[in-house]
Design a protein around this motif. Sequence first.
Motif, mmCIF file in Angstrom:
data_model
loop_
_atom_site.group_PDB
_atom_site.id
_atom_site.type_symbol
_atom_site.label_atom_id
_atom_site.label_comp_id
_atom_site.label_asym_id
_atom_site.label_seq_id
_atom_site.Cartn_x
_atom_site.Cartn_y
_atom_site.Cartn_z
ATOM 1 N N VAL A 1 0.840 -1.202 0.000
ATOM 2 C CA VAL A 1 0.000 0.000 0.000
ATOM 3 C C VAL A 1 0.873 1.248 0.000
ATOM 4 O O VAL A 1 0.604 2.217 -0.728
ATOM 5 C CB VAL A 1 -0.940 -0.010 1.220
ATOM 6 N N PHE A 2 1.930 1.231 0.790
ATOM 7 C CA PHE A 2 2.817 2.388 0.870
ATOM 8 C C PHE A 2 3.475 2.662 -0.481
ATOM 9 O O PHE A 2 3.497 3.810 -0.952
ATOM 10 C CB PHE A 2 3.887 2.142 1.936
ATOM 11 N N LEU A 3 3.997 1.619 -1.114
ATOM 12 C CA LEU A 3 4.637 1.802 -2.425
ATOM 13 C C LEU A 3 3.635 2.235 -3.480
ATOM 14 O O LEU A 3 3.942 3.061 -4.342
ATOM 15 C CB LEU A 3 5.318 0.496 -2.845
ATOM 16 N N LEU A 4 2.429 1.674 -3.427
ATOM 17 C CA LEU A 4 1.411 2.018 -4.412
ATOM 18 C C LEU A 4 1.006 3.482 -4.300
ATOM 19 O O LEU A 4 0.922 4.206 -5.304
ATOM 20 C CB LEU A 4 0.189 1.115 -4.237
ATOM 21 N N ILE A 5 0.752 3.933 -3.076
ATOM 22 C CA ILE A 5 0.315 5.317 -2.871
ATOM 23 C C ILE A 5 1.418 6.295 -3.240
ATOM 24 O O ILE A 5 1.190 7.303 -3.929
ATOM 25 C CB ILE A 5 -0.152 5.527 -1.423
ATOM 26 N N THR A 6 2.640 6.015 -2.787
ATOM 27 C CA THR A 6 3.742 6.917 -3.102
ATOM 28 C C THR A 6 4.041 6.931 -4.591
ATOM 29 O O THR A 6 4.382 7.975 -5.160
ATOM 30 C CB THR A 6 5.001 6.508 -2.329
ATOM 31 N N ASP A 7 3.896 5.769 -5.254
ATOM 32 C CA ASP A 7 4.152 5.713 -6.703
ATOM 33 C C ASP A 7 3.095 6.488 -7.473
ATOM 34 O O ASP A 7 3.404 7.222 -8.406
ATOM 35 C CB ASP A 7 4.172 4.251 -7.160
ATOM 36 N N GLN A 8 1.828 6.334 -7.070
ATOM 37 C CA GLN A 8 0.762 7.069 -7.733
ATOM 38 C C GLN A 8 0.890 8.570 -7.495
ATOM 39 O O GLN A 8 0.671 9.379 -8.396
ATOM 40 C CB GLN A 8 -0.595 6.565 -7.262
ATOM 41 N N SER A 9 1.262 8.943 -6.279
ATOM 42 C CA SER A 9 1.446 10.365 -5.972
ATOM 43 C C SER A 9 2.581 10.955 -6.784
ATOM 44 O O SER A 9 2.496 12.067 -7.316
ATOM 45 C CB SER A 9 1.714 10.543 -4.469
#
Length: 348
Positions: free
Chosen positions: A54-62
Amino acid sequence: MATPTPSLSPPPLNLWIILSESKRIINAHSRHFLALSVLFLLPLCFSITVYPSVFLLITDQSSASHNTVSLLRGGLHNNSDDDIDSKTTVLLVIGYIVVITVFNLLAIGSIAYSVFQGFYGRPVKLNSAVKSSFASFLPLLATLTSSNLIVLGGFLIPGILAFVLVKLIETIPGVEFDYASSYFQGFVTLVTIISIAIAVKLYVNWILAWVVVVVESAWGITPLKRSKRLVKGMKCASLSIIFFFASTESILVWISTLAAYAQLNDNENGGKSWTDAFFVVQIVITSAFLTLLTLYNLAATTVMYMYCKAVHGELVWEIAEEFAREYVSLPFDDGKVPHLVSVAYNNI
């Protein structure tokens, strides 16, 4: 000449004995501990397993949305986008800490209570365990806060002393302090090792503090001091428990992190077919194993608490009051053969 009666003493305490007793208690009330695991441990372990993804997904999308906006605006840097990214990351971290703290404390309160009751052969009821989890929540939170502040001080004090020492060296005329030198890097490494050693020593002494909170209704600094007294002479067993469960659980978290990176990289390359299936299977298996390890970790800590009390001559008095006989058999449902734990009155 009368033959002296041989003195019975508890067996040497080690990791194998603790895990064996924990296994017997859990097997004796398998449905009960399964229910507690589903209620408290599974959400905790699932959050730990999914968090890297979740952390990688959110930071990548941001990051992707930030780059897109920057390109549309002619490559100009926008501070508001950075603020949004940082706020999202901070909120995610805070939410993660709150979730794992709440479920961890609830799990400690219920499982430690259940293992304590099971050790005496008393009936283990789900309602009582759940009530214990909520009743112990605030005392456990206060104890956790106290221990974290002390550990933080253990890290800050060497760091502050090192900082003051560096500043004093810089005040010497003609002396230039090179922060990129190998000497400074070695000095930082030494300070870090000392801080970690202090933290490990504290946690070895405090391993029983959470059980003390649940069983003895103490909180704050008192359970930490009480645990240190009980662990005296048993630090090798305490260190073995910490090392065993910390290493095995860290491996599972590391696997989850690697799977999250693999999933993210494969999605960026356009291949989702096999990584999605692998990712789901990995989450299920890792969460299940992590739940089992955490259950045994809490059970082992409670069993060690009982053994430490027995070695220090405290357990015999409690058993004498409850059962009123010289030797006590504590039943555990190990198949069809009951498991007997005898406590000798050596300290009377």
